[in-house]
Structures are given as structure tokens and as C-alpha cells.
Design a protein around this motif. Structure first.
Motif, PDB file in Angstrom:
ATOM      1  N   UNK A   1       0.809  -1.214   0.000  1.00 28.11           N
ATOM      2  CA  UNK A   1       0.000   0.000   0.000  1.00 28.11           C
ATOM      3  C   UNK A   1       0.841   1.262   0.000  1.00 28.11           C
ATOM      4  N   UNK A   2       2.171   1.111   0.068  1.00 28.37           N
ATOM      5  CA  UNK A   2       3.049   2.272   0.170  1.00 28.37           C
ATOM      6  C   UNK A   2       3.723   2.641  -1.136  1.00 28.37           C
ATOM      7  N   UNK A   3       3.520   1.844  -2.186  1.00 28.57           N
ATOM      8  CA  UNK A   3       4.121   2.154  -3.478  1.00 28.57           C
ATOM      9  C   UNK A   3       3.490   3.423  -4.019  1.00 28.57           C
ATOM     10  N   UNK A   4       4.323   4.349  -4.492  1.00 27.73           N
ATOM     11  CA  UNK A   4       3.798   5.657  -4.907  1.00 27.73           C
ATOM     12  C   UNK A   4       3.069   5.624  -6.247  1.00 27.73           C
ATOM     13  N   UNK A   5       3.216   4.525  -6.999  1.00 30.87           N
ATOM     14  CA  UNK A   5       2.453   4.390  -8.236  1.00 30.87           C
ATOM     15  C   UNK A   5       2.987   5.199  -9.412  1.00 30.87           C
ATOM     16  N   UNK A   6       4.134   5.818  -9.256  1.00 36.23           N
ATOM     17  CA  UNK A   6       4.687   6.608 -10.355  1.00 36.23           C
ATOM     18  C   UNK A   6       5.192   5.699 -11.470  1.00 36.23           C
TER      19      UNK A   6
ATOM     20  N   UNK B   1       8.647  -4.889  -8.784  1.00 32.21           N
ATOM     21  CA  UNK B   1       8.516  -5.332  -7.394  1.00 32.21           C
ATOM     22  C   UNK B   1       9.682  -4.889  -6.518  1.00 32.21           C
ATOM     23  N   UNK B   2      10.702  -4.265  -7.119  1.00 30.26           N
ATOM     24  CA  UNK B   2      11.887  -3.877  -6.351  1.00 30.26           C
ATOM     25  C   UNK B   2      11.551  -2.896  -5.251  1.00 30.26           C
ATOM     26  N   UNK B   3      10.747  -1.898  -5.575  1.00 32.14           N
ATOM     27  CA  UNK B   3      10.400  -0.885  -4.584  1.00 32.14           C
ATOM     28  C   UNK B   3       9.656  -1.501  -3.409  1.00 32.14           C
TER      29      UNK B   3
ATOM     30  N   UNK C   1      12.094  -3.671  -1.230  1.00 28.74           N
ATOM     31  CA  UNK C   1      12.978  -2.842  -0.425  1.00 28.74           C
ATOM     32  C   UNK C   1      12.248  -2.217   0.759  1.00 28.74           C
ATOM     33  N   UNK C   2      10.948  -2.083   0.650  1.00 28.94           N
ATOM     34  CA  UNK C   2      10.171  -1.462   1.718  1.00 28.94           C
ATOM     35  C   UNK C   2       9.549  -2.448   2.678  1.00 28.94           C
ATOM     36  N   UNK C   3       9.856  -3.725   2.535  1.00 27.39           N
ATOM     37  CA  UNK C   3       9.268  -4.733   3.411  1.00 27.39           C
ATOM     38  C   UNK C   3       9.973  -4.749   4.770  1.00 27.39           C
ATOM     39  N   UNK C   4       9.210  -4.706   5.861  1.00 29.70           N
ATOM     40  CA  UNK C   4       9.825  -4.873   7.181  1.00 29.70           C
ATOM     41  C   UNK C   4      10.426  -6.267   7.313  1.00 29.70           C
TER      42      UNK C   4
ATOM     43  N   UNK D   1       9.793  -0.625  11.193  1.00 27.71           N
ATOM     44  CA  UNK D   1      10.196   0.150  10.022  1.00 27.71           C
ATOM     45  C   UNK D   1      11.112  -0.713   9.148  1.00 27.71           C
ATOM     46  N   UNK D   2      11.027  -0.582   7.823  1.00 25.39           N
ATOM     47  CA  UNK D   2      11.887  -1.394   6.951  1.00 25.39           C
ATOM     48  C   UNK D   2      13.382  -1.223   7.237  1.00 25.39           C
ATOM     49  N   UNK D   3      13.768  -0.087   7.819  1.00 28.96           N
ATOM     50  CA  UNK D   3      15.179   0.157   8.116  1.00 28.96           C
ATOM     51  C   UNK D   3      15.646  -0.603   9.354  1.00 28.96           C
TER      52      UNK D   3
END
Length: 300
Positions: free
Chosen positions: A83-88, A98-100, A103-106, A227-229
Motif C-alpha cells: 500500500x506504500x508504493x507511490x504508483x509513479x 517489485x523492487x520498490x 525494499x520497503x518490506x519490514x 520500520x523497513x530500516x
């Protein structure tokens, strides 16, 4: 022995008694002797008579609980990577879409230990006067020792800014050297939402409106997946109040939040929530105070 021979034998035993003969015929008509025409043979008893198995008054299918309510919402904390992909639009056609998201997966699990403050002076007219009783200070010491004995690596200790929670946290922290203390006004006690079933002595709607918004804001700040970080699993301690903890548990488990008042928590007790990277939530302990002697327990 066949059906006809069995019936003849029973009638002979009846000794010509019309009543018994009629009873035998009635039992036969209900199929109690089995092997009726077109039916499978019934199991036989030790005397050679056909025995009909007893039928239960209920069946498993008719007593199996059925799920109620909504299905689990994996985006309950609004941090689901999908739900966090910006869709650009991607700049290149070769870029993996699927890379974005990957990378954002906790990747880490958060363990949140919610501690209810210890017993305090109920007769205080202001928050400043509602400090811990002698028993309350003993309870805080016991909770601190319990947390230390668990052998966990604690990342932070957050506490409500109210006097009883602050004092409880300070006593606990003596047993957890090196763990930072942080005070937070959002965690102060209040009435999160009107309880169901209702109570006649509770607060007016205006208080629910104000306290509920603040306590919900506290939930959103502290109860969510990592957080993913965050690279390693974490263990965080939050010292606050019974109403706040009960509301947090209902919200985290996606139970009706208005049921918060149906739970009771001892002073100094430990409630343990685990939040997985996938968004799954587990309640590992609710109001655990078993580490305290019975004469040290209270629920004020």
C-alpha cells in the motif's frame, strides 16, 4: 441367526404372551433387530442378536463454530508495503516493478511489553499527589526484577507522564541499566471509547471524544510493525495505565475496541504484544503478575 429365526425365538420366549409378542413386533418394525430387507447388516452383540449403534443427539457439523466479523486486515497499521508504493511510472522498462515493494518490506519483529503502573495513592487530589504507595514501590521493584530476569535486550523504556507511571518506570529502570527513558503525554490515562456493555458511572461523551483521540494517537505511534530500516528484532517497554493497555490490546488484535473494559489488569503486570513483519499480531501475555507473591498483588 437370521431375522426370521430371531423373531421366532423371541416369540417362543414370550410363552404365548400377547403383550410381549406385540412388543417384539414393534421393536422389529423400528429396525432394532437389523438385517431388514434392503438394509446393511448391523453389528452383532455377544448373544448373536443384531445391535443398532446408538445415535448421538448432536453432530459435529451442527456444533462447529463459524467465523464472525471481518477477516484480518493486514494493513491495519497502514504500513503494508503493497500500500506504500507511490504508483509513479517507471523510467525504464527493464526495472523490476517489485523492487520498490521488496525494499520497503519490514524484516524485524517488534516485541512490546506494556506495564501497568504500580499501586498509588487514590486519595490524592491532583496527579502530583497520586504517587506510589509503599506496596506500589515494592511492586515496581518486583516488576523490574522480573524484566531483568527475562534476559532480553531492551531498546527503550517509554512511560506516561503521569506521576504514578513515571515513578514506576524510574524504579524499573534501576534494574535495566543502559535503557533510555522517554516520557510521553499521549500515554496518560483516560477513557478511550464508551464501553460495551455500558456502565452508568462512567464519563460523559466529551471526555471520550478528547481522551479517545489522544489514546488512539498513542496507539498509532507505538503499536505498528517495524520500520523497513530496522534490521534486528526489538523489545520495547511502555509503562502506562490499565485503560490504555486494554484499548491497545483490543485494537492490535482487531477485536471490537469497545470491549476494553471487559479485561482486568493487576498493578505492575506485564502484557506482551508481538508484531511480525507481515502485520500479524500475537498476544503472548495479558496482565501477567505471577512473578509477584499473592500478598503483593493489587488492582487499584
Amino acid at each position: 441367526m437370521s431375522y426370521r429365526k430371531t423373531l421366532k425365538l423371541l416369540c417362543g420366549i414370550a410363552g404365548g404372551s400377547t403383550a410381549l409378542a406385540l412388543a417384539v413386533a414393534a421393536a422389529d418394525s423400528r429396525g432394532y433387530f437389523g438385517e431388514l430387507r434392503g438394509e446393511a447388516a448391523a453389528p452383532r452383540g455377544s448373544a448373536g442378536f443384531a445391535v443398532q449403534a446408538a445415535q448421538p443427539a448432536w453432530t459435529a457439523a451442527s456444533h462447529t463454530p463459524t467465523p464472525t466479523g471481518h477477516s484480518w486486515d493486514f494493513n491495519w497499521d497502514k504500513r503494508d508495503p503493497s500500500s506504500l508504493i507511490n504508483g509513479k511510472k517507471k523510467d525504464t522498462a527493464t526495472e523490476d516493478p517489485s523492487t520498490e515493494q521488496d525494499n520497503g518490506k519490514p524484516k524485524a519483529t517488534r516485541n512490546i511489553l506494556l506495564i501497568r503502573h504500580s499501586q498509588y495513592n487514590l486519595s490524592g487530589s491532583s496527579d502530583r499527589e497520586r504517587i506510589l504507595t509503599p506496596l506500589g514501590r515494592e511492586q515496581a521493584e518486583l516488576t523490574g526484577k522480573r524484566l531483568a530476569a527475562l534476559g532480553l535486550k531492551y531498546d527503550i523504556l517509554v512511560h506516561s507522564s503521569m506521576a504514578r507511571a513515571t515513578e514506576t518506570a524510574n524504579i524499573i529502570s534501576k534494574h535495566l541499566p543502559g535503557v533510555d527513558l522517554v516520557s510521553c503525554d499521549l500515554l496518560r490515562e483516560g477513557a478511550p471509547i464508551e464501553p460495551v456493555p455500558p456502565v452508568t458511572h462512567w464519563k460523559p461523551d466529551a471526555v471520550y471524544h478528547e481522551d479517545g483521540a489522544r489514546i488512539e494517537a498513542a496507539f498509532r505511534r507505538y503499536i505498528h510493525r517495524a520500520d523497513p530500516k530496522q534490521k534486528e528484532d526489538s523489545v520495547e517497554i511502555i509503562v502506562c495505565h490499565a485503560n490504555v493497555i486494554r484499548y491497545f490490546v483490543c485494537r492490535a488484535l482487531q477485536f471490537p475496541p469497545e470491549g476494553w473494559l471487559r479485561m482486568g489488569l493487576n498493578n505492575g503486570s506485564i502484557t506482551w504484544l508481538t508484531i511480525r513483519p507481515s502485520g500479524r499480531v500475537a498476544l503472548r501475555a495479558l496482565g501477567d503478575a505471577g512473578f509477584m507473591p499473592p500478598d503483593k498483588m493489587s488492582r487499584t
